[in-house]
Scaffold this active site. Structure first.
Site, PDB file in Angstrom:
ATOM      1  N   ARG A  88       0.812  -1.222   0.000  1.00  0.00           N
ATOM      2  CA  ARG A  88       0.000   0.000   0.000  1.00  0.00           C
ATOM      3  C   ARG A  88       0.841   1.265   0.000  1.00  0.00           C
ATOM      4  NH1 ARG A  88      -5.735  -0.824   2.896  1.00  0.00           N
ATOM      5  NH2 ARG A  88      -5.542  -3.031   3.205  1.00  0.00           N
ATOM      6  N   ARG A 127     -21.514  -2.637   5.056  1.00  0.00           N
ATOM      7  CA  ARG A 127     -20.623  -3.522   5.807  1.00  0.00           C
ATOM      8  C   ARG A 127     -20.589  -3.107   7.281  1.00  0.00           C
ATOM      9  NH1 ARG A 127     -14.545  -4.123   3.799  1.00  0.00           N
ATOM     10  NH2 ARG A 127     -14.151  -2.291   5.063  1.00  0.00           N
TER      11      ARG A 127
HETATM   12  P1  ADP Z   1      -9.759  -1.749   3.711  1.00  0.00           P
HETATM   13  O1  ADP Z   1      -9.010  -2.044   2.455  1.00  0.00           O
HETATM   14  O2  ADP Z   1     -11.222  -1.962   3.538  1.00  0.00           O
HETATM   15  O3  ADP Z   1      -9.399  -0.419   4.297  1.00  0.00           O
HETATM   16  P2  ADP Z   1      -8.304  -3.848   5.190  1.00  0.00           P
HETATM   17  O4  ADP Z   1      -9.028  -4.900   5.942  1.00  0.00           O
HETATM   18  O5  ADP Z   1      -7.554  -4.275   3.983  1.00  0.00           O
HETATM   19  O6  ADP Z   1      -9.415  -2.771   4.862  1.00  0.00           O
HETATM   20  O7  ADP Z   1      -7.286  -3.085   6.171  1.00  0.00           O
HETATM   21  C1  ADP Z   1      -7.715  -2.566   7.415  1.00  0.00           C
HETATM   22  C2  ADP Z   1      -6.605  -1.742   8.068  1.00  0.00           C
HETATM   23  O8  ADP Z   1      -5.445  -2.569   8.290  1.00  0.00           O
HETATM   24  C3  ADP Z   1      -6.072  -0.565   7.244  1.00  0.00           C
HETATM   25  O9  ADP Z   1      -6.889   0.577   7.354  1.00  0.00           O
HETATM   26  C4  ADP Z   1      -4.681  -0.385   7.897  1.00  0.00           C
HETATM   27  O10 ADP Z   1      -4.759   0.251   9.136  1.00  0.00           O
HETATM   28  C5  ADP Z   1      -4.243  -1.820   8.140  1.00  0.00           C
HETATM   29  N1  ADP Z   1      -3.481  -2.347   6.976  1.00  0.00           N
HETATM   30  C6  ADP Z   1      -3.867  -3.352   6.150  1.00  0.00           C
HETATM   31  N2  ADP Z   1      -2.935  -3.567   5.198  1.00  0.00           N
HETATM   32  C7  ADP Z   1      -1.939  -2.670   5.419  1.00  0.00           C
HETATM   33  C8  ADP Z   1      -0.717  -2.363   4.769  1.00  0.00           C
HETATM   34  N3  ADP Z   1      -0.293  -3.032   3.679  1.00  0.00           N
HETATM   35  N4  ADP Z   1       0.065  -1.370   5.282  1.00  0.00           N
HETATM   36  C9  ADP Z   1      -0.319  -0.714   6.371  1.00  0.00           C
HETATM   37  N5  ADP Z   1      -1.459  -0.923   7.019  1.00  0.00           N
HETATM   38  C10 ADP Z   1      -2.276  -1.893   6.561  1.00  0.00           C
END
Ligand code: ADP
Length: 191
Positions: A88, A127
């Site tokens: 990300r 959701r």
């Molecule tokens: P969404 O894509 O719907 O925001 P996720 O379940 O993928 O939800 O992620 C939830 C939270 O987990 C994010 O808002 C972040 O805080 C954390 N997170 C997930 N993946 C990452 C990542 N690659 N880097 C940093 N934080 C992450």
């Protein structure tokens, strides 16, 4: 097969990740799910991650990178994997490049799900009612969208310039979207 699945919060990554991973016989690795499992179990990683997640911020790169590295080292991920929610940030892209090239492989595709803004908000609000995720409140959703636009959206161009970007229309029924992803990926050369 080594894939990443990208898209804004609410685009349907988690839903599609399961189907796509099953189709290719590889594990779906969701950083969000792993963080949430750790939060649920009250592990040190969970305690660290929770404060960022509840604010809609990204967990720091060092923490996330280490977690993904450990997960990818598991035996079931040797034949390949689908990453949902990683990378990300540009730092995570560089880290993933290292992890994949270390094993002599390459990334087959970066799939991005495109969904219009209005539909995204609808899905997230739905959701929120159904799953009760602590980060699905209006303020936090707005912050997650901002963080996505600032830090993650630019990665789409990175993967496009590498020639591995696969854009898929994420609007419509779940199985229609799945069929579109399969059609796009089945045309790829296998590695
Ligand atoms: P969404 O894509 O719907 O925001 P996720 O379940 O993928 O939800 O992620 C939830 C939270 O987990 C994010 O808002 C972040 O805080 C954390 N997170 C997930 N993946 C990452 C990542 N690659 N880097 C940093 N934080 C992450």
């Amino acid at each position: 097969m080594r894939l990443i699945l990208m898209g804004p919060p609410g685009a349907g990554k988690g839903t599609q990740a399961t189907f796509v991973a099953q189709h290719f016989g590889i594990p779906a690795i969701s950083t969000g799910d792993i963080f949430r499992a750790n939060v649920g179990q009250g592990t040190p990683l969970g305690l660290e991650a929770q404060k960022y997640m509840d604010a809609g911020e990204y967990v720091p790169d060092e923490v996330t990178n280490k977690m993904v590295r450990n997960r990818i080292d598991e035996p079931d991920a040797k034949p390949g994997f689908l990453l949902d929610g990683y990378p990300r940030t540009t730092a995570q892209v560089a880290e993933l490049d290292g992890m994949i090239s270390f094993t002599g492989h390459r990334l087959d595709a970066a799939v991005v799900l495109t969904v219009n803004a209005e539909e995204l908000v609808q899905r997230l609000l739905q959701r929120a009612e159904k799953d009760g995720r602590t980060d699905d409140t209006e303020d936090v959703i707005r912050r997650r969208q901002e963080v996505y636009a600032e830090q993650t959206e630019p990665l789409i161009e990175v993967y496009r310039s590498r020639g591995v970007l696969v854009e898929v229309d994420g609007m419509g029924e779940v199985d229609e979207v799945t069929a579109r992803i399969f059609a796009a990926l089945d045309d790829l050369p296998q590695s």
